[in-house]
Structure formats: C-alpha cells, structure tokens
Design a protein around this motif. Structure first.
Motif, PDB file in Angstrom:
ATOM      1  N   ASP A  71     -56.057  -2.590  44.587  1.00 51.65           N
ATOM      2  CA  ASP A  71     -56.922  -2.042  45.300  1.00 51.65           C
ATOM      3  C   ASP A  71     -58.269  -3.691  45.276  1.00 51.65           C
ATOM      4  OD1 ASP A  71     -58.633  -2.196  42.646  1.00 51.65           O
ATOM      5  OD2 ASP A  71     -59.741  -0.501  43.279  1.00 51.65           O
ATOM      6  N   GLY A  72     -56.977  -4.838  44.298  1.00 53.99           N
ATOM      7  CA  GLY A  72     -58.181  -6.470  44.032  1.00 53.99           C
ATOM      8  C   GLY A  72     -59.346  -6.574  43.407  1.00 53.99           C
ATOM      9  N   ARG A  73     -59.828  -5.383  41.984  1.00 51.41           N
ATOM     10  CA  ARG A  73     -60.867  -5.184  41.836  1.00 51.41           C
ATOM     11  C   ARG A  73     -60.316  -6.001  40.357  1.00 51.41           C
ATOM     12  NH1 ARG A  73     -62.164   0.020  39.929  1.00 51.41           N
ATOM     13  NH2 ARG A  73     -60.078   0.743  40.674  1.00 51.41           N
ATOM     14  N   LYS A  74     -60.568  -6.558  39.702  1.00 52.75           N
ATOM     15  CA  LYS A  74     -59.670  -7.930  38.349  1.00 52.75           C
ATOM     16  C   LYS A  74     -60.770  -6.984  37.011  1.00 52.75           C
ATOM     17  CE  LYS A  74     -58.868 -12.077  36.423  1.00 52.75           C
ATOM     18  NZ  LYS A  74     -59.868 -13.212  36.608  1.00 52.75           N
ATOM     19  N   ILE A  75     -59.567  -7.068  36.145  1.00 49.32           N
ATOM     20  CA  ILE A  75     -60.226  -6.512  34.699  1.00 49.32           C
ATOM     21  C   ILE A  75     -59.523  -7.463  34.077  1.00 49.32           C
ATOM     22  CG2 ILE A  75     -60.155  -4.300  32.650  1.00 49.32           C
ATOM     23  CD1 ILE A  75     -59.361  -2.374  35.454  1.00 49.32           C
ATOM     24  N   THR A  76     -61.024  -8.260  33.157  1.00 52.50           N
ATOM     25  CA  THR A  76     -60.683  -8.747  31.810  1.00 52.50           C
ATOM     26  C   THR A  76     -60.697  -7.916  30.379  1.00 52.50           C
ATOM     27  OG1 THR A  76     -61.407 -10.719  33.412  1.00 52.50           O
ATOM     28  CG2 THR A  76     -61.309 -11.344  31.247  1.00 52.50           C
ATOM     29  N   ILE A  77     -60.059  -8.142  30.527  1.00 49.79           N
ATOM     30  CA  ILE A  77     -59.937  -7.331  28.324  1.00 49.79           C
ATOM     31  C   ILE A  77     -60.558  -9.142  27.604  1.00 49.79           C
ATOM     32  CG2 ILE A  77     -58.778  -6.230  26.625  1.00 49.79           C
ATOM     33  CD1 ILE A  77     -57.199  -4.925  28.944  1.00 49.79           C
ATOM     34  N   ASP A  78     -61.432  -8.891  27.478  1.00 55.70           N
ATOM     35  CA  ASP A  78     -61.279  -9.681  25.312  1.00 55.70           C
ATOM     36  C   ASP A  78     -60.883  -8.838  24.401  1.00 55.70           C
ATOM     37  OD1 ASP A  78     -62.310 -11.567  23.672  1.00 55.70           O
ATOM     38  OD2 ASP A  78     -64.181 -10.264  23.643  1.00 55.70           O
ATOM     39  N   CYS A  79     -60.333  -9.751  24.232  1.00 58.53           N
ATOM     40  CA  CYS A  79     -59.245  -9.626  22.880  1.00 58.53           C
ATOM     41  C   CYS A  79     -59.465  -9.960  21.818  1.00 58.53           C
ATOM     42  CB  CYS A  79     -57.319 -10.959  23.289  1.00 58.53           C
ATOM     43  SG  CYS A  79     -57.101 -10.753  23.837  1.00 58.53           S
ATOM     44  N   THR A  80     -60.142 -10.377  21.110  1.00 57.02           N
ATOM     45  CA  THR A  80     -61.142 -10.625  20.164  1.00 57.02           C
ATOM     46  C   THR A  80     -62.074  -9.411  20.020  1.00 57.02           C
ATOM     47  OG1 THR A  80     -61.114 -12.713  20.240  1.00 57.02           O
ATOM     48  CG2 THR A  80     -62.246 -11.855  18.516  1.00 57.02           C
ATOM     49  N   GLY A  81     -62.199  -9.184  20.743  1.00 57.65           N
ATOM     50  CA  GLY A  81     -63.629  -7.882  20.599  1.00 57.65           C
ATOM     51  C   GLY A  81     -63.219  -6.661  20.464  1.00 57.65           C
ATOM     52  N   VAL A  82     -61.855  -5.813  21.619  1.00 54.82           N
ATOM     53  CA  VAL A  82     -61.022  -5.066  20.681  1.00 54.82           C
ATOM     54  C   VAL A  82     -59.802  -5.484  19.339  1.00 54.82           C
ATOM     55  CG1 VAL A  82     -58.455  -4.523  21.149  1.00 54.82           C
ATOM     56  CG2 VAL A  82     -59.727  -5.165  23.703  1.00 54.82           C
ATOM     57  N   GLU A  83     -59.873  -6.242  19.695  1.00 54.65           N
ATOM     58  CA  GLU A  83     -59.532  -6.351  17.818  1.00 54.65           C
ATOM     59  C   GLU A  83     -60.433  -6.062  16.855  1.00 54.65           C
ATOM     60  OE1 GLU A  83     -57.462 -10.288  18.235  1.00 54.65           O
ATOM     61  OE2 GLU A  83     -56.155  -9.086  19.814  1.00 54.65           O
ATOM     62  N   ASN A  84     -62.047  -5.881  16.955  1.00 52.73           N
ATOM     63  CA  ASN A  84     -62.890  -6.567  15.719  1.00 52.73           C
ATOM     64  C   ASN A  84     -62.977  -4.753  15.623  1.00 52.73           C
ATOM     65  OD1 ASN A  84     -62.758  -9.163  15.171  1.00 52.73           O
ATOM     66  ND2 ASN A  84     -64.534  -9.880  16.582  1.00 52.73           N
ATOM     67  N   ALA A  85     -63.156  -4.428  17.309  1.00 50.58           N
ATOM     68  CA  ALA A  85     -63.522  -2.652  17.247  1.00 50.58           C
ATOM     69  C   ALA A  85     -62.467  -2.071  16.861  1.00 50.58           C
ATOM     70  CB  ALA A  85     -63.835  -2.718  18.322  1.00 50.58           C
ATOM     71  N   LEU A  86     -60.853  -2.374  17.124  1.00 51.96           N
ATOM     72  CA  LEU A  86     -60.109  -1.438  16.174  1.00 51.96           C
ATOM     73  C   LEU A  86     -59.937  -1.580  14.823  1.00 51.96           C
ATOM     74  CD1 LEU A  86     -57.282  -1.636  18.723  1.00 51.96           C
ATOM     75  CD2 LEU A  86     -58.847  -0.041  18.563  1.00 51.96           C
ATOM     76  N   ASP A  87     -60.618  -2.479  13.761  1.00 55.66           N
ATOM     77  CA  ASP A  87     -60.934  -3.207  12.804  1.00 55.66           C
ATOM     78  C   ASP A  87     -59.347  -3.660  12.099  1.00 55.66           C
ATOM     79  OD1 ASP A  87     -61.764  -4.343  10.034  1.00 55.66           O
ATOM     80  OD2 ASP A  87     -61.187  -1.948   9.429  1.00 55.66           O
ATOM     81  N   VAL A  88     -58.786  -4.197  12.660  1.00 54.58           N
ATOM     82  CA  VAL A  88     -56.707  -4.588  13.065  1.00 54.58           C
ATOM     83  C   VAL A  88     -56.486  -5.269  11.073  1.00 54.58           C
ATOM     84  CG1 VAL A  88     -56.187  -4.392  14.985  1.00 54.58           C
ATOM     85  CG2 VAL A  88     -56.517  -6.629  14.015  1.00 54.58           C
ATOM     86  N   THR A  89     -55.507  -4.497  10.742  1.00 49.24           N
ATOM     87  CA  THR A  89     -54.732  -5.200   9.840  1.00 49.24           C
ATOM     88  C   THR A  89     -54.106  -6.321   9.775  1.00 49.24           C
ATOM     89  OG1 THR A  89     -52.889  -3.772  10.040  1.00 49.24           O
ATOM     90  CG2 THR A  89     -54.554  -2.810   8.308  1.00 49.24           C
ATOM     91  N   THR A  90     -53.391  -7.007   8.622  1.00 48.49           N
ATOM     92  CA  THR A  90     -52.293  -8.060   9.026  1.00 48.49           C
ATOM     93  C   THR A  90     -51.500  -7.980  10.471  1.00 48.49           C
ATOM     94  OG1 THR A  90     -53.345  -9.026   7.344  1.00 48.49           O
ATOM     95  CG2 THR A  90     -51.130 -10.454   8.057  1.00 48.49           C
ATOM     96  N   ALA A  91     -50.926  -7.017   9.551  1.00 54.36           N
ATOM     97  CA  ALA A  91     -49.519  -6.515  10.436  1.00 54.36           C
ATOM     98  C   ALA A  91     -49.993  -5.833  11.807  1.00 54.36           C
ATOM     99  CB  ALA A  91     -48.802  -5.529   9.471  1.00 54.36           C
ATOM    100  N   GLN A  92     -51.154  -5.280  11.644  1.00 57.16           N
ATOM    101  CA  GLN A  92     -51.409  -4.794  13.300  1.00 57.16           C
ATOM    102  C   GLN A  92     -51.862  -5.918  14.406  1.00 57.16           C
ATOM    103  OE1 GLN A  92     -54.430  -1.718  12.090  1.00 57.16           O
ATOM    104  NE2 GLN A  92     -52.684  -0.121  12.191  1.00 57.16           N
ATOM    105  N   GLN A  93     -52.253  -7.055  13.913  1.00 56.01           N
ATOM    106  CA  GLN A  93     -53.328  -8.569  14.401  1.00 56.01           C
ATOM    107  C   GLN A  93     -51.474  -8.918  15.000  1.00 56.01           C
ATOM    108  OE1 GLN A  93     -56.335  -8.954  14.958  1.00 56.01           O
ATOM    109  NE2 GLN A  93     -54.882 -10.391  16.544  1.00 56.01           N
ATOM    110  N   THR A  94     -50.648  -8.914  13.772  1.00 54.27           N
ATOM    111  CA  THR A  94     -49.233 -10.141  14.476  1.00 54.27           C
ATOM    112  C   THR A  94     -49.118  -8.975  15.349  1.00 54.27           C
ATOM    113  OG1 THR A  94     -49.162 -10.264  12.272  1.00 54.27           O
ATOM    114  CG2 THR A  94     -46.815 -10.688  13.708  1.00 54.27           C
TER     115      THR A  94
END
Length: 83
Positions: free
Chosen positions: A23-46
């Motif tokens: 529909d023309g809208r744009k979504i921007t996902i801040d990858c660093t913010g998402v990963e910080n919120a998820l508290d990922v492990t090294t394997a998950q980060q990979t």
C-alpha cells in the motif's frame, strides 16, 4: 501484512531492514534495537545476521509476524554455555 518482495533490503548505513508494503507504506526495522530487546546469544546473533544479509524479507517477516524468541531457540538449540 502484504509485502513488496522486490523492495526489502538491509541498509548498512543505518543498520536497518527496510521494507515497502504494497500500500506504499515503508517499515524500517532497527536490527540493533531488535537484537538488544531479544537479548540474543552468540549463536542466535549469527542466525539473525545470516537472515539480515541473505534474506532480509524473512528477517522482517520473523520480527513482524513470527515468534522470534521461539524461532531462535529452535534453530540454534541450547548449548549450555550461553544459557
């Protein structure tokens, strides 16, 4: 949500996955913010890095519509050292 697959990319300058909806809208996902919120492990980060660089549409779909914590737990397993 309906995505325009041809317009989904990782922007290295901003560290964001950018996705254009049909529909023309744009979504921007801040990858660093998402990963910080998820508290990922090294394997998950990979795994997330792989998706960001090789399949940003799947990354966007996982973050917007999936259970990212469950996905990461299942795809990387538990190795004991990072728990």
């Amino acid at each position: 949500m309906k995505y325009d697959e041809s317009i989904c990319k990782f922007n290295m300058d901003t560290g964001c996955v950018e996705l254009l909806l049909r529909d023309g809208r744009k979504i921007t996902i801040d990858c660093t913010g998402v990963e910080n919120a998820l508290d990922v492990t090294t394997a998950q980060q990979t795994e997330l890095d792989y998706l960001i660089y090789n399949d940003p549409l799947s990354y966007a779909d996982l973050i917007l519509n999936g259970d990212s914590e469950e996905y990461l737990k299942n795809v990387t397993g538990s190795h004991g050292l990072e728990d």
